[in-house]
Write a protein that holds these residues in place. Structure first.
Motif, PDB file in Angstrom:
ATOM      1  N   ASN A   1     -38.458   7.066 -18.971  1.00 29.27           N
ATOM      2  CA  ASN A   1     -38.090   8.856 -19.384  1.00 29.27           C
ATOM      3  C   ASN A   1     -37.157   9.247 -19.189  1.00 29.27           C
ATOM      4  O   ASN A   1     -36.728   9.424 -17.472  1.00 29.27           O
ATOM      5  N   VAL A   2     -36.420   9.934 -20.152  1.00 30.12           N
ATOM      6  CA  VAL A   2     -35.051  11.335 -20.439  1.00 30.12           C
ATOM      7  C   VAL A   2     -34.962  12.643 -20.779  1.00 30.12           C
ATOM      8  O   VAL A   2     -36.430  12.139 -21.885  1.00 30.12           O
ATOM      9  N   VAL A   3     -34.493  13.155 -20.173  1.00 27.51           N
ATOM     10  CA  VAL A   3     -34.638  14.373 -20.741  1.00 27.51           C
ATOM     11  C   VAL A   3     -33.105  14.344 -20.845  1.00 27.51           C
ATOM     12  O   VAL A   3     -32.067  14.503 -20.320  1.00 27.51           O
ATOM     13  N   PHE A   4     -33.138  15.608 -21.421  1.00 28.42           N
ATOM     14  CA  PHE A   4     -31.321  16.493 -21.871  1.00 28.42           C
ATOM     15  C   PHE A   4     -31.751  17.070 -22.334  1.00 28.42           C
ATOM     16  O   PHE A   4     -32.416  18.286 -22.381  1.00 28.42           O
ATOM     17  N   VAL A   5     -30.735  18.139 -21.147  1.00 26.63           N
ATOM     18  CA  VAL A   5     -30.443  19.213 -20.554  1.00 26.63           C
ATOM     19  C   VAL A   5     -29.975  20.185 -21.239  1.00 26.63           C
ATOM     20  O   VAL A   5     -28.862  19.644 -21.562  1.00 26.63           O
TER      21      VAL A   5
ATOM     22  N   VAL B   1     -31.132  12.005 -16.660  1.00 29.98           N
ATOM     23  CA  VAL B   1     -31.386  13.722 -16.710  1.00 29.98           C
ATOM     24  C   VAL B   1     -29.802  13.278 -17.955  1.00 29.98           C
ATOM     25  O   VAL B   1     -28.553  12.414 -16.863  1.00 29.98           O
ATOM     26  N   LEU B   2     -30.086  13.792 -18.866  1.00 34.93           N
ATOM     27  CA  LEU B   2     -28.860  13.936 -19.665  1.00 34.93           C
ATOM     28  C   LEU B   2     -28.190  15.034 -19.635  1.00 34.93           C
ATOM     29  O   LEU B   2     -28.856  15.925 -19.791  1.00 34.93           O
ATOM     30  N   THR B   3     -27.210  15.824 -19.923  1.00 36.72           N
ATOM     31  CA  THR B   3     -26.275  16.926 -20.387  1.00 36.72           C
ATOM     32  C   THR B   3     -25.032  16.758 -20.842  1.00 36.72           C
ATOM     33  O   THR B   3     -24.478  15.427 -21.139  1.00 36.72           O
ATOM     34  N   PHE B   4     -24.297  17.836 -20.649  1.00 35.18           N
ATOM     35  CA  PHE B   4     -22.326  17.614 -20.310  1.00 35.18           C
ATOM     36  C   PHE B   4     -21.781  17.348 -19.514  1.00 35.18           C
ATOM     37  O   PHE B   4     -22.555  17.966 -18.466  1.00 35.18           O
ATOM     38  N   VAL B   5     -21.272  16.347 -19.979  1.00 31.38           N
ATOM     39  CA  VAL B   5     -20.151  17.009 -18.674  1.00 31.38           C
ATOM     40  C   VAL B   5     -19.694  17.691 -17.444  1.00 31.38           C
ATOM     41  O   VAL B   5     -19.628  17.458 -16.704  1.00 31.38           O
ATOM     42  N   HIS B   6     -19.222  18.730 -18.457  1.00 31.95           N
ATOM     43  CA  HIS B   6     -18.946  20.209 -18.109  1.00 31.95           C
ATOM     44  C   HIS B   6     -20.190  20.354 -17.124  1.00 31.95           C
ATOM     45  O   HIS B   6     -20.067  21.230 -16.314  1.00 31.95           O
ATOM     46  N   ARG B   7     -21.368  20.466 -17.089  1.00 32.06           N
ATOM     47  CA  ARG B   7     -22.445  20.476 -16.617  1.00 32.06           C
ATOM     48  C   ARG B   7     -23.598  19.389 -15.556  1.00 32.06           C
ATOM     49  O   ARG B   7     -24.584  20.383 -15.036  1.00 32.06           O
ATOM     50  N   GLU B   8     -22.472  18.836 -15.839  1.00 33.51           N
ATOM     51  CA  GLU B   8     -23.100  18.158 -15.053  1.00 33.51           C
ATOM     52  C   GLU B   8     -23.480  18.094 -13.243  1.00 33.51           C
ATOM     53  O   GLU B   8     -24.606  18.329 -12.692  1.00 33.51           O
ATOM     54  N   ALA B   9     -22.802  18.732 -12.913  1.00 33.50           N
ATOM     55  CA  ALA B   9     -22.589  19.532 -11.276  1.00 33.50           C
ATOM     56  C   ALA B   9     -24.340  19.903 -11.361  1.00 33.50           C
ATOM     57  O   ALA B   9     -24.856  20.520 -10.465  1.00 33.50           O
ATOM     58  N   ASP B  10     -23.607  21.339 -12.125  1.00 34.37           N
ATOM     59  CA  ASP B  10     -25.215  22.206 -12.446  1.00 34.37           C
ATOM     60  C   ASP B  10     -26.253  21.664 -12.649  1.00 34.37           C
ATOM     61  O   ASP B  10     -27.180  22.382 -11.711  1.00 34.37           O
TER      62      ASP B  10
ATOM     63  N   LEU C   1     -22.531  13.684 -20.395  1.00 28.13           N
ATOM     64  CA  LEU C   1     -22.195  13.141 -22.105  1.00 28.13           C
ATOM     65  C   LEU C   1     -20.982  13.876 -22.467  1.00 28.13           C
ATOM     66  O   LEU C   1     -20.953  15.160 -22.341  1.00 28.13           O
ATOM     67  N   ARG C   2     -19.960  12.531 -23.082  1.00 29.42           N
ATOM     68  CA  ARG C   2     -19.285  13.730 -24.004  1.00 29.42           C
ATOM     69  C   ARG C   2     -19.072  14.047 -24.953  1.00 29.42           C
ATOM     70  O   ARG C   2     -20.098  12.904 -25.730  1.00 29.42           O
TER      71      ARG C   2
ATOM     72  N   HIS D   1     -20.460  20.308 -32.167  1.00 27.96           N
ATOM     73  CA  HIS D   1     -20.448  19.434 -31.675  1.00 27.96           C
ATOM     74  C   HIS D   1     -20.849  18.016 -31.531  1.00 27.96           C
ATOM     75  O   HIS D   1     -21.987  18.368 -32.403  1.00 27.96           O
ATOM     76  N   ALA D   2     -20.721  16.890 -31.782  1.00 27.75           N
ATOM     77  CA  ALA D   2     -21.470  16.198 -31.529  1.00 27.75           C
ATOM     78  C   ALA D   2     -21.160  14.998 -30.365  1.00 27.75           C
ATOM     79  O   ALA D   2     -20.587  14.596 -29.769  1.00 27.75           O
ATOM     80  N   PRO D   3     -22.180  14.201 -30.330  1.00 24.11           N
ATOM     81  CA  PRO D   3     -21.933  13.211 -28.674  1.00 24.11           C
ATOM     82  C   PRO D   3     -21.123  11.752 -29.148  1.00 24.11           C
ATOM     83  O   PRO D   3     -20.937  11.985 -30.399  1.00 24.11           O
ATOM     84  N   ASP D   4     -20.288  12.195 -28.087  1.00 23.51           N
ATOM     85  CA  ASP D   4     -19.122  11.042 -28.745  1.00 23.51           C
ATOM     86  C   ASP D   4     -19.429   9.500 -28.672  1.00 23.51           C
ATOM     87  O   ASP D   4     -20.066   9.380 -27.663  1.00 23.51           O
TER      88      ASP D   4
END
Length: 328
Positions: free
Chosen positions: A136-140, A188-197, A210-211, A302-305
């Motif tokens: 069960n995966v969520v992308f923020v 939970v997946l998100t952007f690298v620069h928003r991971e801490a948030d 994710l990059r 952009h697109a996932p690396d």
């Protein structure tokens, strides 16, 4: 990726240079400008390169450290944080199981269970475990439309029967089903620069940043612009206005004139009228309606690396399917 120099900071903009630098560095860290483990320039070196005070660079480095993007070591400098590697089965890991296997064999013998029966039981239990482990995966995301596109590109990493639920940062900023979905997810997946948030809002460490890289369509659109076309780059957030010019120039070095602004600027309409092409950052989609017919206008999407998906996400998902739900 563009090089940080004095041309990246525009002191004529009504945006503090520290804010511009933070946006530039967080973009480079999240979108491939630095590799994991890379050492960042020293405070004094970067300050000299871009023409700002060392104190400003030091403040930005502290903020990036608090964002979970870099780590600092006294006397050594600042480094890009390396994500936890996927657990590999090594000889040392296998050896740790040998005592457990011996104890299990002794216990089976005491109960009169043959070795072959024990093996059959282990196989059956393993199959049941695998059947249960449908992730069960969520992308923020930040913006839903772009988020749906990202999920579509990440979906091939999932197995049959596994789907990715999409939520936004705005939705998980308060109690509700979206926040509950994140807390119940395996990952939970998100952007690298928003991971801490994301970690802070969810209250969990099971978050993977994710990059991303500029999409192929974006690169093609930039390369197709005529050299003498006056280009306007429009960002949704002032914090990231400084990245527009160097990221456009990276893939269109032939352009003679690149101006930048943000989507809520008072003179936006006038800036658009003076431009032969308009490139807007994700989230600034509304400005497309202000562009006259026949004027080139497209999103800097952009697109996932793909290399990150292969080397980090896929192994992490495999690890989770095996039952190790720890996410460092």
């Amino acid at each position: 990726m563009f090089t940080l120099d004095a041309n990246c900071i525009d002191k004529s903009l009504p945006v503090p240079v520290g804010t511009q630098l933070h946006g530039l560095l967080s973009y480079m860290l999240a979108f491939g400008g630095y590799s994991y483990g890379d050492r960042l320039p020293s405070i004094r070196q970067l300050a000299a390169d871009i023409g700002v005070a060392p104190m400003t660079v030091a403040q930005v480095y502290r903020q990036l450290r608090d964002d979970g993007l870099i780590e600092t070591h006294q006397g050594q400098g600042a480094f890009v944080i390396v994500p936890a590697a996927s657990a590999d089965v090594t000889p040392s890991n296998v050896s740790l199981l040998r005592d457990d296997i011996d104890r299990l064999l002794v216990r089976a013998s005491e109960l009169g269970v043959s070795t072959m029966s024990l093996i059959s039981m282990l196989n059956a239990q393993s199959m049941m475990r695998d059947a249960r482990r449908r992730l069960n995966v969520v992308f923020v995301c930040i913006f839903e439309e772009a988020g749906r596109d990202y999920v579509r590109q990440i979906q091939p990493c999932m197995e049959a029967g596994e789907e990715i639920t999409l939520v936004t940062f705005d939705q998980i900023s308060q109690p509700g089903p979206e926040l509950d979905a994140c807390r119940a997810a395996h990952l939970v997946l998100t952007f690298v620069h928003r991971e801490a948030d994301a970690r802070r809002l969810i209250g969990s460490d099971k978050v993977l940043g994710l990059r991303f890289i500029p999409s192929q369509q974006t690169r093609q659109n930039l390369a197709s612009l005529e050299p003498q076309t006056p280009v306007l780059g429009v960002t949704h957030l002032k914090d990231y206005i400084a990245i527009m010019r160097p990221t456009i120039r990276e893939f269109a070095p032939h352009l003679a004139e690149i101006n930048v602004t943000w989507s809520s600027a008072e003179n936006l309409a006038e800036e658009i009228d003076r431009s032969g092409a308009v490139i807007f950052a994700t989230g600034a989609d509304r400005i497309a309606a202000l562009v006259a017919p026949g004027v080139a206008c497209f999103e800097f999407r952009h697109a996932p690396d793909p290399s990150f998906l292969r080397s980090v996400l896929v192994p992490r998902l495999a690890q989770l399917r095996q039952g190790d739900i720890r996410v460092a």
